[in-house]
Design a protein around this motif. Structure first.
Motif, mmCIF file in Angstrom:
data_model
loop_
_atom_site.group_PDB
_atom_site.id
_atom_site.type_symbol
_atom_site.label_atom_id
_atom_site.label_comp_id
_atom_site.label_asym_id
_atom_site.label_seq_id
_atom_site.Cartn_x
_atom_site.Cartn_y
_atom_site.Cartn_z
ATOM 1 N N ASP A 1 11.359 -19.646 27.904
ATOM 2 C CA ASP A 1 11.449 -19.754 26.450
ATOM 3 C C ASP A 1 10.602 -18.656 25.817
ATOM 4 O OD1 ASP A 1 11.673 -20.421 23.863
ATOM 5 O OD2 ASP A 1 10.608 -22.339 24.008
ATOM 6 N N PRO B 1 4.015 -28.193 16.695
ATOM 7 C CA PRO B 1 4.916 -27.092 17.074
ATOM 8 C C PRO B 1 5.039 -26.074 15.956
ATOM 9 C CG PRO B 1 5.889 -29.207 17.628
ATOM 10 C CD PRO B 1 4.665 -29.514 16.833
ATOM 11 N N ASP C 1 10.146 -18.080 22.846
ATOM 12 C CA ASP C 1 9.482 -18.503 21.615
ATOM 13 C C ASP C 1 8.383 -19.521 21.867
ATOM 14 O OD1 ASP C 1 11.146 -16.847 20.251
ATOM 15 O OD2 ASP C 1 12.571 -18.414 19.698
ATOM 16 N N SER C 2 8.087 -19.780 23.123
ATOM 17 C CA SER C 2 7.009 -20.721 23.407
ATOM 18 C C SER C 2 5.667 -20.086 23.046
ATOM 19 C CB SER C 2 7.025 -21.090 24.890
ATOM 20 O OG SER C 2 6.661 -19.964 25.664
#
Lengths: 163, 345
Positions: free
Chosen positions: A22, A73, A24-25
């Motif tokens: 990922d 998040p 975008d983590s």
């Protein structure tokens, strides 16, 4: 696996396949920021001292934005902002400046600004943008804390409607 | 027998019964915010005004007026109209008002009122804060433009944190940078020393310095590379035992200094300890040397001279390899190397 596939003798799909990383983590974003820091440091000799320091402050602010993911998040807009600055905007700005001959960096261009001035302004614009993202992220955290406070108050205190 | 009410204890359980008396402000002392838009001669009597008048209203005028009027009691007025009047009431009596009007030509007899005047006044108002564009421009000295990174000036683009004298400042990941003031950056000597235990291993300290002239020098006390510029009798930076001294009188000559720890035998070190940076004024900054054990050079601290202010940053970057790799990783790419550990002097 479907019964039709079993009858046809199709192979079992590999269920143990590693998931796609990922990008975008928070960990991936922080790794990209660290890479950008190394890029800036390695080119520190060609940058004006003020641009170097401001660029590093920009990477600090980006790190703060990503660190806020420990609480909640990251917002999709924050991710887009961090990705854009780290992967494109700041490296492009620095590359464009460093590609110039040192003698040309202080010479005003048609718009009246020298490349060095333009570099300072572009880094400042990026800082303004990322700072706004950080403020928005922190306000979300504050709002979440207030909501939690109201929830706890309602849950554990007597309601105003109680007689 | 009933107790004397005057001696009864105060009741604190009935807060809603309390009331606060309204304080009456004397008319002469009232401060008025007057947003008049002048330019017109001041009438002797106050006309029917619907201006944004923040002075205190009179009892007579208030019911009939629809204006935002917080003014002090004014003389009796004719029937005011419910309109937004930006006129200049300008009473002859001066009042300490916050005047945002555009300069009513004050009557010759009237004393200038202490007012905040944002209008385009042409009349002299010595006691007023006048932000207008009027006055005589030729008499006003042009304001000195403050340098700003947003306008392209080579200055810090943020308000840096400073050092509190008398209390050590620890540079951490959450607060990796501070800036010394111009005085702290320009007076005396900046001393950088290492505090490292024996358990770390074969730890040495080195530094790369970049001067404003473009010269780049490696400082390593153990190899007699002790001055910047090299072999100078008046060095900007001097390597001493377990540290460095920066002559702050020569700060303009210094562009950048990077301090790092390394092992001359390329051994893995159990990084711990700290660098201590002290100014002559008693300011102290601590930079941890904490990393997971490993070989290479731990770049711990960088100092950058931005317009006479030294900006300190804890780098915490462990660069694999020898000193040459550390130099390249931090932009000191103008050194010529004999080998990976020794620059050509």
């Amino acid at each position: 696996m479907s019964w039709l596939a079993r009858l046809r003798g199709d192979d079992e799909p590999d269920e143990q396949q590693a998931p796609e990383p990922d990008e975008d983590s928070p960990a991936a974003l922080q790794a990209a920021i660290d890479e950008l820091v190394r890029y800036v440091n390695a080119r520190a000799g060609g940058l004006p001292p003020a641009a170097l320091v401001n660029a590093r402050m920009l990477t600090d602010t980006l790190t703060e934005v990503v660190d806020s993911a420990a609480v909640r998040p990251l917002d999709v807009y924050a991710v887009i902002s961090v990705r854009g600055v780290v992967g494109d905007y700041l490296p492009t700005t620095l590359r464009g400046y460093l590609a110039l001959e040192p003698d040309a960096r202080g010479v005003p261009r048609a718009d009246g600004h020298s490349p060095t001035q333009s570099l300072m302004m572009q880094i400042d614009s990026l800082q303004t943008s990322v700072s706004a993202t950080l403020v928005a992220t922190r306000e979300q955290d504050a709002d979440a804390l207030m909501t939690q406070g109201r929830f706890l108050q309602t849950k554990f205190n007597r309601s105003d409607l109680d007689l | 027998m009933l107790p004397d009410p005057s001696r009864a204890p105060a009741r604190t359980d009935l807060p809603w019964l309390r009331h606060r008396p309204v304080r009456r402000v004397p008319a002469a002392a009232a401060t008025r915010v007057d947003l008049r838009h002048a330019g017109r001669p001041a009438p002797g009597a106050r006309p029917a005004s619907a201006g944004l008048d923040l002075s205190r209203p009179t009892r007579e005028a208030a019911p009939a007026s629809s204006s935002l009027d917080l003014s002090a009691p004014a003389p009796a007025q004719p029937a005011p109209s419910p309109s937004l009047d930006l006129s200049s009431p300008a009473p002859a009596r001066p009042s300490p008002s916050l005047d945002l009007s555009s300069a009513p030509a004050a009557p010759a007899s009237a004393r200038p009122a202490p007012s905040l005047d944002l209008g385009s006044s042409a009349a002299p108002a010595p006691a007023s804060l006048d932000l207008s564009s009027a006055a005589a421009p030729s008499q006003v000295a042009p304001a000195r433009r403050r340098p700003s990174a947003a306008r392209g000036d080579e200055v810090l683009g943020y308000a840096p944190e400073g050092v509190v004298v008398g209390r050590p400042t620890l540079l951490t990941r959450d607060r990796p940078t501070i800036a010394l003031t111009a005085v702290q950056s320009g007076v005396g000597v900046l001393r950088v020393t290492s505090a490292v235990s024996q358990g770390v291993g074969d730890f040495r300290l080195a530094a790369f310095a970049h001067l404003a002239t473009g010269e780049t020098v490696l400082l390593d006390h153990n190899r007699a590379m002790t001055t910047v510029p090299a072999a100078s009798r008046r060095p900007v930076v001097q390597a001493v035992d377990r540290g460095f001294l920066v002559d702050l009188r020569q700060t303009p000559r210094l562009a950048r200094l990077v301090v790092l720890g390394f092992s001359p035998t390329s051994a893995a070190l159990a990084w711990s300890g700290a660098l201590r940076v002290e100014t002559i004024g008693g300011a102290r900054v601590d930079v941890p040397l904490e990393r997971e054990p490993g070989a290479g050079s731990l770049v711990a601290l960088s100092l950058v001279n931005v317009g006479g202010r030294l900006v300190l940053r804890a780098e915490r970057e462990l660069v694999p390899g020898a000193l040459r790799e550390a130099a390249l990783a931090f932009g000191f790419d103008e050194l010529t190397w004999v080998d990976a550990w020794t620059p050509l002097v």
